[in-house]
Design a protein around this motif. Sequence first.
Motif, PDB file in Angstrom:
ATOM      1  N   ASP A 107       0.695  -1.429   0.002  1.00  0.00           N
ATOM      2  CA  ASP A 107      -0.145  -0.072   0.137  1.00  0.00           C
ATOM      3  C   ASP A 107       0.782   1.283   0.007  1.00  0.00           C
ATOM      4  OD1 ASP A 107       0.679   0.596   2.576  1.00  0.00           O
ATOM      5  OD2 ASP A 107      -1.072  -0.183   3.637  1.00  0.00           O
ATOM      6  N   PRO A 108       0.574   2.523   0.113  1.00  0.00           N
ATOM      7  CA  PRO A 108       1.068   3.745  -0.173  1.00  0.00           C
ATOM      8  C   PRO A 108       2.189   3.904   1.046  1.00  0.00           C
ATOM      9  CG  PRO A 108      -0.969   4.340  -0.929  1.00  0.00           C
ATOM     10  CD  PRO A 108      -1.217   2.592  -0.261  1.00  0.00           C
ATOM     11  N   GLU A 109       1.960   3.076   2.266  1.00  0.00           N
ATOM     12  CA  GLU A 109       2.925   3.144   3.479  1.00  0.00           C
ATOM     13  C   GLU A 109       3.634   2.240   3.269  1.00  0.00           C
ATOM     14  OE1 GLU A 109       1.851   5.176   7.104  1.00  0.00           O
ATOM     15  OE2 GLU A 109       0.614   6.571   6.121  1.00  0.00           O
ATOM     16  N   GLY A 110       3.720   1.154   2.592  1.00  0.00           N
ATOM     17  CA  GLY A 110       4.774   0.101   2.495  1.00  0.00           C
ATOM     18  C   GLY A 110       4.112  -1.210   3.093  1.00  0.00           C
ATOM     19  N   ASN A 111       2.957  -1.226   3.502  1.00  0.00           N
ATOM     20  CA  ASN A 111       2.273  -2.487   4.024  1.00  0.00           C
ATOM     21  C   ASN A 111       2.131  -3.469   3.020  1.00  0.00           C
ATOM     22  OD1 ASN A 111       1.991  -1.582   6.869  1.00  0.00           O
ATOM     23  ND2 ASN A 111       0.530   0.021   5.908  1.00  0.00           N
ATOM     24  N   GLU A 112       2.455  -4.657   2.921  1.00  0.00           N
ATOM     25  CA  GLU A 112       2.304  -5.720   1.925  1.00  0.00           C
ATOM     26  C   GLU A 112       0.916  -6.368   2.202  1.00  0.00           C
ATOM     27  OE1 GLU A 112       4.986  -5.972   4.505  1.00  0.00           O
ATOM     28  OE2 GLU A 112       6.899  -5.568   3.088  1.00  0.00           O
ATOM     29  N   PHE A 113       0.391  -6.681   1.091  1.00  0.00           N
ATOM     30  CA  PHE A 113      -0.875  -7.258   0.783  1.00  0.00           C
ATOM     31  C   PHE A 113      -0.676  -8.342  -0.488  1.00  0.00           C
ATOM     32  CE2 PHE A 113      -1.730  -3.305  -1.330  1.00  0.00           C
ATOM     33  CZ  PHE A 113      -2.141  -3.884  -2.401  1.00  0.00           C
ATOM     34  N   PHE A 114      -1.456  -9.180  -0.487  1.00  0.00           N
ATOM     35  CA  PHE A 114      -1.180 -10.093  -1.623  1.00  0.00           C
ATOM     36  C   PHE A 114      -2.314 -10.427  -2.547  1.00  0.00           C
ATOM     37  CE2 PHE A 114       2.252 -11.398   0.639  1.00  0.00           C
ATOM     38  CZ  PHE A 114       3.017 -12.492   0.238  1.00  0.00           C
ATOM     39  N   PHE A 115      -2.499 -10.312  -3.921  1.00  0.00           N
ATOM     40  CA  PHE A 115      -3.483 -10.525  -4.781  1.00  0.00           C
ATOM     41  C   PHE A 115      -3.346 -12.192  -4.659  1.00  0.00           C
ATOM     42  CE2 PHE A 115      -3.480  -6.166  -6.531  1.00  0.00           C
ATOM     43  CZ  PHE A 115      -4.585  -5.616  -5.766  1.00  0.00           C
ATOM     44  N   ILE A 116      -4.276 -12.753  -4.789  1.00  0.00           N
ATOM     45  CA  ILE A 116      -4.633 -14.064  -4.853  1.00  0.00           C
ATOM     46  C   ILE A 116      -5.206 -14.513  -5.908  1.00  0.00           C
ATOM     47  CG2 ILE A 116      -4.725 -16.485  -3.891  1.00  0.00           C
ATOM     48  CD1 ILE A 116      -2.557 -15.021  -2.452  1.00  0.00           C
ATOM     49  N   LEU A 117      -5.025 -15.370  -7.023  1.00  0.00           N
ATOM     50  CA  LEU A 117      -5.850 -16.071  -7.940  1.00  0.00           C
ATOM     51  C   LEU A 117      -6.001 -17.628  -7.744  1.00  0.00           C
ATOM     52  CD1 LEU A 117      -7.599 -15.935 -10.669  1.00  0.00           C
ATOM     53  CD2 LEU A 117      -5.347 -15.808 -11.969  1.00  0.00           C
ATOM     54  N   LEU A 118      -6.959 -17.840  -7.111  1.00  0.00           N
ATOM     55  CA  LEU A 118      -7.099 -19.477  -7.286  1.00  0.00           C
ATOM     56  C   LEU A 118      -7.310 -20.209  -8.534  1.00  0.00           C
ATOM     57  CD1 LEU A 118      -9.676 -19.260  -4.297  1.00  0.00           C
ATOM     58  CD2 LEU A 118      -7.202 -19.576  -4.011  1.00  0.00           C
ATOM     59  N   LYS A 119      -6.648 -21.260  -8.626  1.00  0.00           N
ATOM     60  CA  LYS A 119      -6.815 -22.340  -9.707  1.00  0.00           C
ATOM     61  C   LYS A 119      -8.028 -22.884  -9.972  1.00  0.00           C
ATOM     62  CE  LYS A 119      -1.714 -22.944 -10.551  1.00  0.00           C
ATOM     63  NZ  LYS A 119      -0.695 -23.717 -10.492  1.00  0.00           N
TER      64      LYS A 119
END
Length: 119
Positions: A107-119
Motif C-alpha cells: 500500500d502507499p505506506e509500504g504495508n504488504e498485501f497479496f493478490f491471490i488467483l485461485l486455480k
Amino acid sequence: MSPIARPLAITIDCHNPRSLLLFWQQLVGGDFVNDSPDDYLVLEDVPTLGMMGFQKVPEAKQVKNRVHLDLDVPDIEEAVERSTRIGATRLGIVHEEPANFFQVMSDPEGNEFFFILLK
C-alpha cells in the motif's frame, strides 16, 4: 472447545490514517466511519473482513509485515493495474503455487498485501 475470542478488526499502523483508509476503501470497499478521532479511523462493513482500523503511529515501517491480507481477485494483472493507479506498488513477479497464483503488493505506506488467483 469454544474459542477464546472472535476477530473484531484488522488494524494497520500508519502515518496518515485518512489517506491510507481512502486507499484501502477503494481497494476492498467498506464504509468510512467519520466520527472517529483522526489518530484512529475505521472502515466498517468491509466484505468478509468486517472492520479495518487505521492507527496513527510515530514510527515508520521497518521490515516485512508478519501479517498481511490475501485478496482474492479474478485477474491478477487487472488488479495490479487498477491498484497501482490508486497508489499501490507491485513487489516482484507473479508466483505460482499448486493451488494458486499470487502477487505481492504494498500500500502507499509500504504495508504488504497479496493478490491471490485461485486455480
